[in-house]
Design a protein around this motif. Structure first.
Motif, PDB file in Angstrom:
ATOM      1  N   GLY A  93      -9.638   6.855  -1.158  1.00 37.15           N
ATOM      2  CA  GLY A  93      -8.897   7.204  -2.368  1.00 37.15           C
ATOM      3  C   GLY A  93      -7.401   7.027  -2.193  1.00 37.15           C
ATOM      4  O   GLY A  93      -6.707   6.556  -3.104  1.00 37.15           O
ATOM      5  N   ALA A  97      -5.167   4.560  -4.401  1.00 34.27           N
ATOM      6  CA  ALA A  97      -4.039   5.082  -5.196  1.00 34.27           C
ATOM      7  C   ALA A  97      -2.802   4.216  -4.969  1.00 34.27           C
ATOM      8  O   ALA A  97      -2.074   3.881  -5.917  1.00 34.27           O
ATOM      9  CB  ALA A  97      -3.764   6.538  -4.841  1.00 34.27           C
ATOM     10  N   ARG A 125     -12.472   6.406  -9.499  1.00 36.37           N
ATOM     11  CA  ARG A 125     -11.013   6.340  -9.645  1.00 36.37           C
ATOM     12  C   ARG A 125     -10.590   5.810 -11.016  1.00 36.37           C
ATOM     13  O   ARG A 125      -9.406   5.720 -11.293  1.00 36.37           O
ATOM     14  CB  ARG A 125     -10.418   5.468  -8.543  1.00 36.37           C
TER      15      ARG A 125
END
Length: 177
Positions: A93, A97, A125
Motif C-alpha cells: 500500500g 500510494a 486502493r
C-alpha cells in the motif's frame, strides 16, 4: 514503517538497481524476465527499505497510449513487489500510494496490468478495471489484445475519460501490457 524512497532510475546506484532486480526475481518466483526488468527502467522508482535491506519496489514509467483516438500520457506502474517475509504489513500500500501521487502529478492517467493474485491490492486502493477493449500499436498497426481485456487497471489523474473506450498501448518488447 519508513516512508518510501522515490528516485529516478538515473539517480539510483548500480547496487540499488541490482537489489531491486533481485527482489523482483524473488517476488515473482523467478518469472521476472529481462524484458520485465527493462520495463521498470527509465522512470521513477519507489523503494521501501528496512535498515539496509530493500523489501519493496515499484516503478512508474511513461508510456504513450491512445484513449479512443486521443493520445494520452500514461504513468504505467511496473515491477511491484514486496519481499515474501514482509508481505501483509502495508508495504504494498505504501508503494502504491507513492506511485499514485506520481501519476496524479505528472500524467493524464495511470495504468497497470496484474495477475489475479495482485488484483486485490489495486482494487482495495481504488484502481478500477478498464472496461473497454485493449490493443497495442504494433509495428504492423493496431492489434487487439483480447487476452488483456479485463486485466488492465486504471487510476484517474484528472483527465476526463470513459473506461469503456478502446485503450491502446505503445509497442515494446516482452509483454506489451
Amino acid at each position: 514503517m519508513t516512508a518510501p524512497q522515490v528516485a529516478h532510475t538515473s539517480q539510483l546506484p548500480a547496487s540499488t538497481l541490482a537489489a531491486s532486480r533481485a527482489l523482483l526475481d524473488d517476488a515473482f518466483d523467478g518469472e521476472f524476465a529481462d524484458a520485465d526488468w527493462a520495463h521498470t527502467l527509465g522512470g521513477m522508482h519507489v523503494l521501501v527499505w528496512e535498515g539496509d535491506a530493500l523489501i519493496g519496489h515499484a516503478a512508474v514509467v511513461q508510456r504513450g497510449m491512445l484513449l479512443g483516438e486521443r493520445p494520452v500520457r500514461c504513468g504505467y506502474v511496473e515491477g511491484v513487489g514486496v519481499r515474501a517475509d514482509r508481505r501483509g504489513r502495508g508495504h504494498g500500500g505504501a508503494l502504491m500510494a507513492a506511485c499514485e501521487r506520481i501519476v496524479e502529478r505528472a500524467y493524464d492517467l495511470g495504468a497497470l496490468s496484474t495477475s489475479e493474485e495482485g488484483a486485490g491490492l489495486y482494487l482495495a486502493r481504488g484502481w478500477r478495471i478498464w472496461q473497454g477493449p485493449t490493443s497495442v500499436l504494433a509495428p504492423g498497426g493496431i492489434a487487439a489484445t483480447p487476452e488483456e481485456d479485463g486485466g488492465v487497471f486504471y487510476w484517474e489523474a484528472g483527465l476526463p475519460l470513459d473506461p469503456t473506450e478502446p485503450l491502446t498501448c505503445d509497442w515494446r518488447g516482452g509483454d506489451v501490457w
